[in-house]
Write a protein that holds these residues in place. Sequence first.
Motif, PDB file in Angstrom:
ATOM      1  N   PHE A   1       0.816  -1.204   0.000  1.00 40.80           N
ATOM      2  CA  PHE A   1       0.000   0.000   0.000  1.00 40.80           C
ATOM      3  C   PHE A   1       0.856   1.262   0.000  1.00 40.80           C
ATOM      4  CE2 PHE A   1      -3.397  -2.783   1.976  1.00 40.80           C
ATOM      5  CZ  PHE A   1      -4.150  -2.842   0.807  1.00 40.80           C
ATOM      6  N   VAL A   2       1.961   1.243   0.742  1.00 45.80           N
ATOM      7  CA  VAL A   2       2.869   2.395   0.743  1.00 45.80           C
ATOM      8  C   VAL A   2       3.447   2.595  -0.658  1.00 45.80           C
ATOM      9  CG1 VAL A   2       5.063   3.271   1.637  1.00 45.80           C
ATOM     10  CG2 VAL A   2       3.422   2.235   3.193  1.00 45.80           C
ATOM     11  N   SER A   3       3.818   1.493  -1.302  1.00 43.98           N
ATOM     12  CA  SER A   3       4.383   1.584  -2.652  1.00 43.98           C
ATOM     13  C   SER A   3       3.351   2.073  -3.658  1.00 43.98           C
ATOM     14  CB  SER A   3       4.918   0.220  -3.088  1.00 43.98           C
ATOM     15  OG  SER A   3       5.994  -0.161  -2.279  1.00 43.98           O
ATOM     16  N   LEU A   4       2.118   1.593  -3.523  1.00 39.06           N
ATOM     17  CA  LEU A   4       1.070   2.073  -4.429  1.00 39.06           C
ATOM     18  C   LEU A   4       0.799   3.559  -4.233  1.00 39.06           C
ATOM     19  CD1 LEU A   4      -1.487  -0.871  -4.233  1.00 39.06           C
ATOM     20  CD2 LEU A   4      -0.154  -0.181  -6.234  1.00 39.06           C
ATOM     21  N   TYR A   5       0.835   4.003  -2.989  1.00 36.26           N
ATOM     22  CA  TYR A   5       0.560   5.412  -2.687  1.00 36.26           C
ATOM     23  C   TYR A   5       1.673   6.326  -3.193  1.00 36.26           C
ATOM     24  CZ  TYR A   5      -0.507   9.618  -0.026  1.00 36.26           C
ATOM     25  OH  TYR A   5      -0.789  10.907   0.336  1.00 36.26           O
ATOM     26  N   THR A   6       2.932   5.910  -2.973  1.00 29.76           N
ATOM     27  CA  THR A   6       4.054   6.768  -3.340  1.00 29.76           C
ATOM     28  C   THR A   6       4.544   6.558  -4.770  1.00 29.76           C
ATOM     29  OG1 THR A   6       5.678   5.190  -2.491  1.00 29.76           O
ATOM     30  CG2 THR A   6       4.879   6.880  -0.958  1.00 29.76           C
ATOM     31  N   GLY A   7       4.279   5.375  -5.328  1.00 32.16           N
ATOM     32  CA  GLY A   7       4.795   5.075  -6.654  1.00 32.16           C
ATOM     33  C   GLY A   7       6.226   4.584  -6.639  1.00 32.16           C
ATOM     34  N   GLU A   8       6.808   4.449  -5.463  1.00 29.62           N
ATOM     35  CA  GLU A   8       8.179   3.959  -5.314  1.00 29.62           C
ATOM     36  C   GLU A   8       8.130   2.483  -4.931  1.00 29.62           C
ATOM     37  OE1 GLU A   8      11.126   5.567  -5.684  1.00 29.62           O
ATOM     38  OE2 GLU A   8      10.063   7.343  -6.372  1.00 29.62           O
TER      39      GLU A   8
ATOM     40  N   GLY B   1      10.474   0.431  -4.554  1.00 32.41           N
ATOM     41  CA  GLY B   1      11.601   0.016  -3.729  1.00 32.41           C
ATOM     42  C   GLY B   1      11.182  -0.317  -2.301  1.00 32.41           C
ATOM     43  N   TYR B   2      10.140   0.356  -1.808  1.00 27.99           N
ATOM     44  CA  TYR B   2       9.652   0.066  -0.461  1.00 27.99           C
ATOM     45  C   TYR B   2       9.208  -1.391  -0.356  1.00 27.99           C
ATOM     46  CZ  TYR B   2       9.505   5.097   0.414  1.00 27.99           C
ATOM     47  OH  TYR B   2       9.825   6.409   0.561  1.00 27.99           O
ATOM     48  N   LEU B   3       8.473  -1.839  -1.355  1.00 23.57           N
ATOM     49  CA  LEU B   3       7.993  -3.229  -1.346  1.00 23.57           C
ATOM     50  C   LEU B   3       9.147  -4.197  -1.543  1.00 23.57           C
ATOM     51  CD1 LEU B   3       5.643  -5.243  -1.279  1.00 23.57           C
ATOM     52  CD2 LEU B   3       5.489  -4.975  -3.754  1.00 23.57           C
ATOM     53  N   MET B   4      10.001  -3.911  -2.488  1.00 20.53           N
ATOM     54  CA  MET B   4      11.100  -4.834  -2.790  1.00 20.53           C
ATOM     55  C   MET B   4      12.068  -4.986  -1.615  1.00 20.53           C
ATOM     56  SD  MET B   4      10.657  -6.198  -5.534  1.00 20.53           S
ATOM     57  CE  MET B   4       9.210  -6.056  -6.495  1.00 20.53           C
ATOM     58  N   TRP B   5      12.346  -3.898  -0.920  1.00 20.90           N
ATOM     59  CA  TRP B   5      13.275  -3.975   0.207  1.00 20.90           C
ATOM     60  C   TRP B   5      12.615  -4.513   1.471  1.00 20.90           C
ATOM     61  CZ3 TRP B   5      18.323  -3.975  -0.046  1.00 20.90           C
ATOM     62  CH2 TRP B   5      18.938  -3.403  -1.144  1.00 20.90           C
ATOM     63  N   SER B   6      11.296  -4.585   1.506  1.00 21.37           N
ATOM     64  CA  SER B   6      10.630  -5.132   2.695  1.00 21.37           C
ATOM     65  C   SER B   6      10.401  -6.633   2.587  1.00 21.37           C
ATOM     66  CB  SER B   6       9.288  -4.441   2.915  1.00 21.37           C
ATOM     67  OG  SER B   6       8.335  -4.864   1.970  1.00 21.37           O
ATOM     68  N   LEU B   7      10.410  -7.176   1.386  1.00 28.25           N
ATOM     69  CA  LEU B   7      10.126  -8.596   1.213  1.00 28.25           C
ATOM     70  C   LEU B   7      11.157  -9.538   1.864  1.00 28.25           C
ATOM     71  CD1 LEU B   7       8.679  -8.755  -2.396  1.00 28.25           C
ATOM     72  CD2 LEU B   7       7.455  -8.985  -0.234  1.00 28.25           C
ATOM     73  N   PRO B   8      12.451  -9.388   1.594  1.00 26.46           N
ATOM     74  CA  PRO B   8      13.401 -10.336   2.198  1.00 26.46           C
ATOM     75  C   PRO B   8      13.417 -10.312   3.735  1.00 26.46           C
ATOM     76  CG  PRO B   8      14.431  -9.215   0.358  1.00 26.46           C
ATOM     77  CD  PRO B   8      13.117  -8.529   0.596  1.00 26.46           C
ATOM     78  N   PRO B   9      13.472  -9.148   4.394  1.00 30.57           N
ATOM     79  CA  PRO B   9      13.464  -9.188   5.859  1.00 30.57           C
ATOM     80  C   PRO B   9      12.157  -9.732   6.433  1.00 30.57           C
ATOM     81  CG  PRO B   9      14.077  -6.988   5.107  1.00 30.57           C
ATOM     82  CD  PRO B   9      13.689  -7.777   3.913  1.00 30.57           C
ATOM     83  N   SER B  10      11.038  -9.394   5.810  1.00 30.77           N
ATOM     84  CA  SER B  10       9.756  -9.908   6.288  1.00 30.77           C
ATOM     85  C   SER B  10       9.691 -11.415   6.141  1.00 30.77           C
ATOM     86  CB  SER B  10       8.598  -9.280   5.520  1.00 30.77           C
ATOM     87  OG  SER B  10       8.535  -7.906   5.743  1.00 30.77           O
TER      88      SER B  10
END
Length: 66
Positions: A25-32, A34-43
């Motif tokens: 949702f943050v990525s959809l809102y901002t259009g960036e 990278g937020y989603l991609m960088w959150s996937l491995p640690p999550s």
Amino acid sequence: MKNRNRLAFLISVIVLVGFPILFLFVSLYTGEWGYLMWSLPPSFLAGFTGLIFTLQTIKKEKSLSK
């Protein structure tokens, strides 16, 4: 002990599924994206590790109670 295992299981699932959805949702809102991609491995690492340990503990407790 059972309540703590349920809580640990719930937290692991939230980290495994909930955090990527939040960052989606943050990525959809901002259009960036990278937020989603960088959150996937640690999550995935944190959630999956917690889930494995929790399931092993639940299985161990069930075998001891028999």
